[in-house]
Design an enzyme around this catalytic site. Structure first.
Site, PDB file in Angstrom:
ATOM      1  CG  ASP A  55       7.214  -0.938   2.950  1.00 55.55           C
ATOM      2  OD1 ASP A  55       7.067  -2.089   3.421  1.00 55.55           O
ATOM      3  OD2 ASP A  55       6.251  -0.219   2.610  1.00 55.55           O
ATOM      4  CG  HIS A 105       6.099  -4.296   5.892  1.00 53.76           C
ATOM      5  ND1 HIS A 105       6.569  -3.047   6.263  1.00 53.76           N
ATOM      6  CD2 HIS A 105       5.144  -4.615   6.788  1.00 53.76           C
ATOM      7  CE1 HIS A 105       5.910  -2.643   7.344  1.00 53.76           C
ATOM      8  NE2 HIS A 105       5.047  -3.577   7.689  1.00 53.76           N
ATOM      9  CG  ASP A 161       4.571  -1.316  11.187  1.00 55.74           C
ATOM     10  OD1 ASP A 161       4.623  -2.428  10.627  1.00 55.74           O
ATOM     11  OD2 ASP A 161       3.742  -0.445  10.878  1.00 55.74           O
ATOM     12  CD  GLU A 189       2.355  -5.598   9.609  1.00 58.93           C
ATOM     13  OE1 GLU A 189       2.698  -4.880  10.569  1.00 58.93           O
ATOM     14  OE2 GLU A 189       2.396  -5.221   8.428  1.00 58.93           O
ATOM     15  CG  HIS A 226       3.310   4.138  11.579  1.00 59.64           C
ATOM     16  ND1 HIS A 226       2.292   4.255  10.652  1.00 59.64           N
ATOM     17  CD2 HIS A 226       3.926   2.968  11.290  1.00 59.64           C
ATOM     18  CE1 HIS A 226       2.289   3.194   9.853  1.00 59.64           C
ATOM     19  NE2 HIS A 226       3.276   2.404  10.234  1.00 59.64           N
ATOM     20  CD  GLU A 273       1.850  -3.218   5.700  1.00 59.40           C
ATOM     21  OE1 GLU A 273       0.730  -3.483   6.187  1.00 59.40           O
ATOM     22  OE2 GLU A 273       2.544  -2.247   6.077  1.00 59.40           O
ATOM     23  CD  GLU A 274       3.991   0.832   7.018  1.00 62.51           C
ATOM     24  OE1 GLU A 274       2.848   1.326   6.916  1.00 62.51           O
ATOM     25  OE2 GLU A 274       4.401   0.305   8.069  1.00 62.51           O
TER      26      GLU A 274
END
Length: 383
Positions: free
Chosen positions: A73, A71, A104, A167, A356, A138-139
């Protein structure tokens, strides 16, 4: 021949695309341009405003096809002034690439895109196909991302034989862990409804808090299981309790609690919900307090059994890093929970230290190493 993209440089360019869920931010457009130039067929599969990209090199319906999933996003960066470098700058200094998505997982996407392009340009397989599924959801809730891509693939007759999700999978060092499955996750909201009244007259009330806390005590003190061959014991956590009662001398009418259960392959979301309903019904019969429940299953547990695919990936990781990777089912959920219904799926990516966080960053050499691992996996798979 055009120059192959450098995985670290591609990571930095992707970071400069402000693709906070569900905004595309230019990230999928950038990737499609790179892939089309290398001979991939690309198709946008957007759904409900969520951006998704499908890319294939090789014949549709090939007897064997290797897939990557990831992903572009990212979660919001928070206060930009808290960052050492602007969160969407893709700044590189002292061997580190900085920015939201550096770990990520724009780096993982950049690594498998760079590996796939180099592979088909330099050592194209005589048979088979490469398929890349890249989502912008995905997030977020995930309903319009990888699920939409897989539904579209099913309708179009597109098929991955195996899939590797990029991931971050390593806790501390590159090569120490491959995810061969994931626990399931269910969130359960419980409401207990009793009879309101004065706290000084307990015979005239039915206290929902007493019934609810009794149920919760039963659930948290009784182990769900003791683990299985590939999974740790399932875990149940109470995440909130509330009755909204400002008065100390009033027994409330209602009380609510929320549970989150991460469960192994001894359970399903439905079986856990049934178990809790049965326990609630027993307490309800004894107390007169009624229980209602709603649930949200984020994903069921799954396992890709050790075998040729696992051995291939583990062997390449071992050769490249010198570490013997642990085959793990730890961690939260990922889009592998959707891919497992399509084909066997594994997860292997970077070290996830800064996911994050403010000042999210990744070593550029680690991104290039991951691209080398992905390239060798492709070579081994199609050999």
């Amino acid at each position: 021949m055009p120059q192959n993209p450098d995985a670290a440089d591609l990571t930095a360019r992707l970071i400069r695309c402000p693709s906070v869920t569900p905004d595309e931010g230019g990230a999928l457009t950038l990737l499609a341009d790179e892939l089309v130039a290398a001979g991939f067929i690309c198709q946008r599969v957007d759904q409900n405003g969520t951006p998704n990209l499908f890319a294939r090199w090789g014949a549709k319906g090939a007897a064997r096809s290797f897939g990557f999933n990831g992903h572009t996003d990212v979660v919001p960066p928070g206060d930009p002034s808290s960052w050492t470098h602007p969160p969407f700058s893709g700044h590189e200094t002292d061997g580190w690439i900085w920015g939201r998505g550096a770990t990520d997982m724009k780096s993982g996407v950049a690594a498998f895109v760079a590996a796939a392009i180099a592979f088909v340009r330099e050592t194209p397989p005589k048979d088979g196909a490469l398929i890349l599924t890249i989502t912008g959801d995905e997030e977020g809730a995930g309903k319009d991302g990888t699920l939409a891509l897989l539904d579209w693939m099913r309708a179009e007759g597109e098929q991955m034989s195996v899939c590797l999700v990029g991931e971050p999978s390593n806790p501390d060092r590159m090569g120490e862990m491959i995810k061969i499955g994931r626990r399931g996750s269910i969130t359960i909201h419980i409401e207990a409804r009793g009879l309101q009244g004065h706290a000084a007259y307990p015979h005239r009330v039915r206290n929902p808090l007493h019934a609810l806390t009794r149920l919760l005590h039963d659930l948290v003190t009784t182990p769900l299981d003791h683990g299985t061959a590939h999974f740790d014991p399932s875990g149940l956590q109470v995440t909130t309790i509330d009755c909204g009662n400002p008065a100390s001398n009033v027994v409330p009418e209602k009380a609510r609690a929320t549970l989150n259960i991460r469960f192994n392959d001894l359970h399903s979301g439905a079986s856990l919900e049934t178990m809790i309903r049965d326990r609630a019904d027993t307490i309800s019969a004894e107390t007169g307090v009624d229980f209602t429940m709603t649930s949200d299953i984020a994903g069921e547990s799954f396992l890709t059994e050790p075998g040729p695919f696992v051995d291939l990936v583990a062997g390449v990781v071992r050769e490249e890093t010198g570490l013997d990777p642990v085959l793990s089912t730890s961690g939260g959920t990922s889009d592998a929970r959707f891919v497992k219904d399509h084909c066997p799926v594994l997860e292997f990516g970077l070290v996830g230290h800064f996911m994050h966080q403010v000042d999210e960053r990744v070593p550029a050499d680690q991104v290039r190493q991951l691209a080398r691992i992905y390239r060798r996996i492709l070579e081994r798979y199609f050999a």
